[in-house]
Scaffold this motif. Structure first.
Motif, PDB file in Angstrom:
ATOM      1  N   LYS A  52       0.779  -1.335  -0.144  1.00 28.82           N
ATOM      2  CA  LYS A  52       0.090  -0.021  -0.029  1.00 28.82           C
ATOM      3  C   LYS A  52       0.969   1.289   0.030  1.00 28.82           C
ATOM      4  O   LYS A  52       2.024   1.039   0.188  1.00 28.82           O
ATOM      5  CB  LYS A  52      -0.928  -0.021   1.227  1.00 28.82           C
ATOM      6  N   THR A  53       0.275   2.376  -0.420  1.00 25.06           N
ATOM      7  CA  THR A  53       1.017   3.646  -0.341  1.00 25.06           C
ATOM      8  C   THR A  53       0.590   4.466   0.892  1.00 25.06           C
ATOM      9  O   THR A  53      -0.411   4.513   1.366  1.00 25.06           O
ATOM     10  CB  THR A  53       0.659   4.738  -1.480  1.00 25.06           C
ATOM     11  N   VAL A  54       1.589   4.626   1.653  1.00 18.49           N
ATOM     12  CA  VAL A  54       1.562   5.275   3.114  1.00 18.49           C
ATOM     13  C   VAL A  54       1.918   6.801   3.069  1.00 18.49           C
ATOM     14  O   VAL A  54       3.260   7.034   2.490  1.00 18.49           O
ATOM     15  CB  VAL A  54       2.448   4.599   4.269  1.00 18.49           C
ATOM     16  N   LEU A  55       1.239   7.721   3.371  1.00 17.80           N
ATOM     17  CA  LEU A  55       1.445   9.174   3.100  1.00 17.80           C
ATOM     18  C   LEU A  55       1.609   9.685   4.595  1.00 17.80           C
ATOM     19  O   LEU A  55       0.694   9.405   5.451  1.00 17.80           O
ATOM     20  CB  LEU A  55       0.421   9.898   2.542  1.00 17.80           C
ATOM     21  N   ILE A  56       2.465  10.612   4.661  1.00 23.80           N
ATOM     22  CA  ILE A  56       2.347  11.417   5.911  1.00 23.80           C
ATOM     23  C   ILE A  56       2.196  12.978   5.273  1.00 23.80           C
ATOM     24  O   ILE A  56       3.111  13.280   4.389  1.00 23.80           O
ATOM     25  CB  ILE A  56       3.851  11.191   6.852  1.00 23.80           C
TER      26      ILE A  56
ATOM     27  N   ALA B  37      -3.611  18.441   0.917  1.00 21.05           N
ATOM     28  CA  ALA B  37      -2.453  18.458  -0.069  1.00 21.05           C
ATOM     29  C   ALA B  37      -1.837  17.059  -0.378  1.00 21.05           C
ATOM     30  O   ALA B  37      -1.430  16.411  -1.449  1.00 21.05           O
ATOM     31  CB  ALA B  37      -1.542  19.483   0.098  1.00 21.05           C
ATOM     32  N   SER B  38      -1.882  16.307   0.639  1.00 28.11           N
ATOM     33  CA  SER B  38      -1.097  14.925   0.918  1.00 28.11           C
ATOM     34  C   SER B  38      -2.042  14.053   0.031  1.00 28.11           C
ATOM     35  O   SER B  38      -1.648  13.406  -1.056  1.00 28.11           O
ATOM     36  CB  SER B  38      -1.378  14.403   2.436  1.00 28.11           C
ATOM     37  N   LEU B  39      -3.447  14.035  -0.074  1.00 25.12           N
ATOM     38  CA  LEU B  39      -4.315  13.340  -0.939  1.00 25.12           C
ATOM     39  C   LEU B  39      -4.226  13.681  -2.213  1.00 25.12           C
ATOM     40  O   LEU B  39      -4.105  12.753  -3.224  1.00 25.12           O
ATOM     41  CB  LEU B  39      -5.690  13.414  -0.297  1.00 25.12           C
ATOM     42  N   LYS B  40      -4.277  15.092  -2.524  1.00 28.04           N
ATOM     43  CA  LYS B  40      -4.168  15.679  -3.827  1.00 28.04           C
ATOM     44  C   LYS B  40      -3.136  15.073  -4.664  1.00 28.04           C
ATOM     45  O   LYS B  40      -2.910  14.849  -5.720  1.00 28.04           O
ATOM     46  CB  LYS B  40      -4.430  17.155  -3.813  1.00 28.04           C
TER      47      LYS B  40
ATOM     48  N   VAL C 150       5.148  10.009   0.457  1.00 24.28           N
ATOM     49  CA  VAL C 150       5.262   8.938   0.734  1.00 24.28           C
ATOM     50  C   VAL C 150       6.259   8.269   1.587  1.00 24.28           C
ATOM     51  O   VAL C 150       7.543   8.898   1.489  1.00 24.28           O
ATOM     52  CB  VAL C 150       5.546   8.058  -0.804  1.00 24.28           C
ATOM     53  N   VAL C 151       5.933   7.358   2.592  1.00 26.75           N
ATOM     54  CA  VAL C 151       6.724   6.799   3.402  1.00 26.75           C
ATOM     55  C   VAL C 151       7.113   5.414   3.082  1.00 26.75           C
ATOM     56  O   VAL C 151       6.374   4.637   3.071  1.00 26.75           O
ATOM     57  CB  VAL C 151       6.033   6.938   4.838  1.00 26.75           C
ATOM     58  N   LYS C 152       8.367   5.266   2.683  1.00 25.06           N
ATOM     59  CA  LYS C 152       8.808   3.811   2.087  1.00 25.06           C
ATOM     60  C   LYS C 152       9.858   3.434   2.953  1.00 25.06           C
ATOM     61  O   LYS C 152      10.816   4.185   3.587  1.00 25.06           O
ATOM     62  CB  LYS C 152       9.280   4.075   0.762  1.00 25.06           C
ATOM     63  N   VAL C 153       9.920   2.092   3.594  1.00 27.52           N
ATOM     64  CA  VAL C 153      10.891   1.597   4.412  1.00 27.52           C
ATOM     65  C   VAL C 153      11.796   0.517   3.220  1.00 27.52           C
ATOM     66  O   VAL C 153      10.898  -0.261   2.488  1.00 27.52           O
ATOM     67  CB  VAL C 153      10.182   0.943   5.618  1.00 27.52           C
ATOM     68  N   ASP C 154      12.949   0.598   3.370  1.00 28.79           N
ATOM     69  CA  ASP C 154      13.593  -0.449   2.593  1.00 28.79           C
ATOM     70  C   ASP C 154      13.182  -1.745   2.802  1.00 28.79           C
ATOM     71  O   ASP C 154      12.890  -2.246   4.025  1.00 28.79           O
ATOM     72  CB  ASP C 154      15.208  -0.310   3.234  1.00 28.79           C
TER      73      ASP C 154
END
Ligand code: 13P
Ligand code: SF4
Length: 316
Positions: free
Chosen positions: A79-83, A286-289, A294-298
């Protein structure tokens, strides 16, 4: 605080973009009231992690601090996780990095590492267990008694667990600047003004062990050490009508909303986490638009960190 017209408009836009993105909004109990009110789910760190592990939506907008978004990303690799603001860090999380943990482990090669959830993904990946304020006692109790434990990074939380369980651990000397600033004299001053109020205290508070000691030795009645959501539950279930709240003040919004017949007195009006307050409705929109940030972990870090988080979820 947003004007009424702007507030309505922005809430409608967030709703629209949430549908477009097939997103779910998760918010921590310390978020500003407007953000809590548009969230699909509000909770403490454990509840957010649990909820994140079950989510169906394609996109998760995490209204909280970065380690919470990382935990959601670790549990949802597809999934795409946004902050909404990348600056939403945590002073407690910053007290230990992965190199420091590796050095500490070298000095105690047989120790089991228990990391509070307020840590980076890299630190979790070097840990055996994760824990939160609502399950740390259960997690520590699940580790065989003869095992040496490295507990990190909060020294007050660690000292509280030692006192409750009668078990010595090696404890990292980190602290959260907001909770460390809540002192016994602050609590006693409020108690003098509200002698019948029940004290609800977060285990990260600098005075939690002194409060425990007073409770045991001087009959300091009407006290409970709880996570943020534990306080919400206690406020609803308790016979008490008045409560002294020793944690970040963001919790007061939900306390008042969910227990409107009760009174809540913050120990310190200025117990404010500036990181939690970085998330605003404008930034959520703004995050949704724009699908930021994107918070991505290796992958390798996430795989190893997931073991510690899942162990915790199984225990609690
Ligand atoms: P809770 O898990 O109790 O909500 O605590 C999170 C936190 O960051 C406390 O400062
Ligand atoms: Fe971190 Fe303290 Fe803020 Fe919680 S209140 S997110 S521990 S800085």
């Amino acid at each position: 605080m947003q004007s009424a017209k702007t507030l309505q408009g922005i809430e409608a836009e967030i709703k629209h973009w949430k549908e477009v993105r097939e997103a779910t909004i998760l918010a921590h109990n310390y978020q500003i009231p407007e953000v809590q009110d548009i969230a699909d789910y509000i909770g403490d760190s454990l509840e957010l992690a649990r909820y994140a592990s079950k989510i169906k939506a394609k996109v998760i907008v995490l209204c909280g601090v970065k380690f919470m978004a990382e935990t959601a990303a670790i549990l949802n690799p597809d999934k795409t996780v946004l902050i909404p603001d990348l600056g939403a860090g945590c002073s407690l999380c910053d007290t230990i990095n992965v190199e420091q943990l590796r050095d500490w482990k070298k000095k105690h090669p047989n120790a089991v590492v228990v990391s509070y959830v307020n840590t980076t993904a890299e630190v979790k990946a070097e840990s055996d267990y994760c824990c939160t304020s609502s399950n740390l006692l259960k997690v520590i109790e699940a580790i065989p008694k003869e095992k040496e434990i490295l507990f990190l990074p909060d020294m007050f939380l660690g000292a509280y667990a030692e006192a409750k369980l009668g078990r010595k651990m090696h404890i990292w000397t980190g602290e959260c600047h907001v909770h460390a600033g809540i002192r016994l004299q602050d609590i006693e001053a409020v108690r003098r003004r509200h002698p019948n109020a029940k004290l609800l205290i977060h285990p990260e508070c600098g005075c939690v062990s002194q409060c425990l000691y007073l409770c045991a030795s001087e009959g300091y009645n009407g006290m409970a050490v709880l996570s943020t959501s534990g306080m919400l539950r206690e406020a609803k279930l308790s016979q008490a009508k008045e409560f002294i709240i020793a944690t970040e003040v963001g919790l007061l919004h939900r306390l008042a909303k969910e227990s409107p017949d009760k009174t809540f007195i913050p120990v310190k009006e200025d117990a404010v986490c500036k990181y939690m307050k970085m998330i605003t409705l404008d930034k959520v929109l703004a995050s949704l638009k724009n699908m930021v940030y994107v918070v991505k972990v290796d992958d390798d870090v996430a795989r190893r960190a997931r073991v510690a988080i899942e162990r915790m979820l199984q225990i609690s």
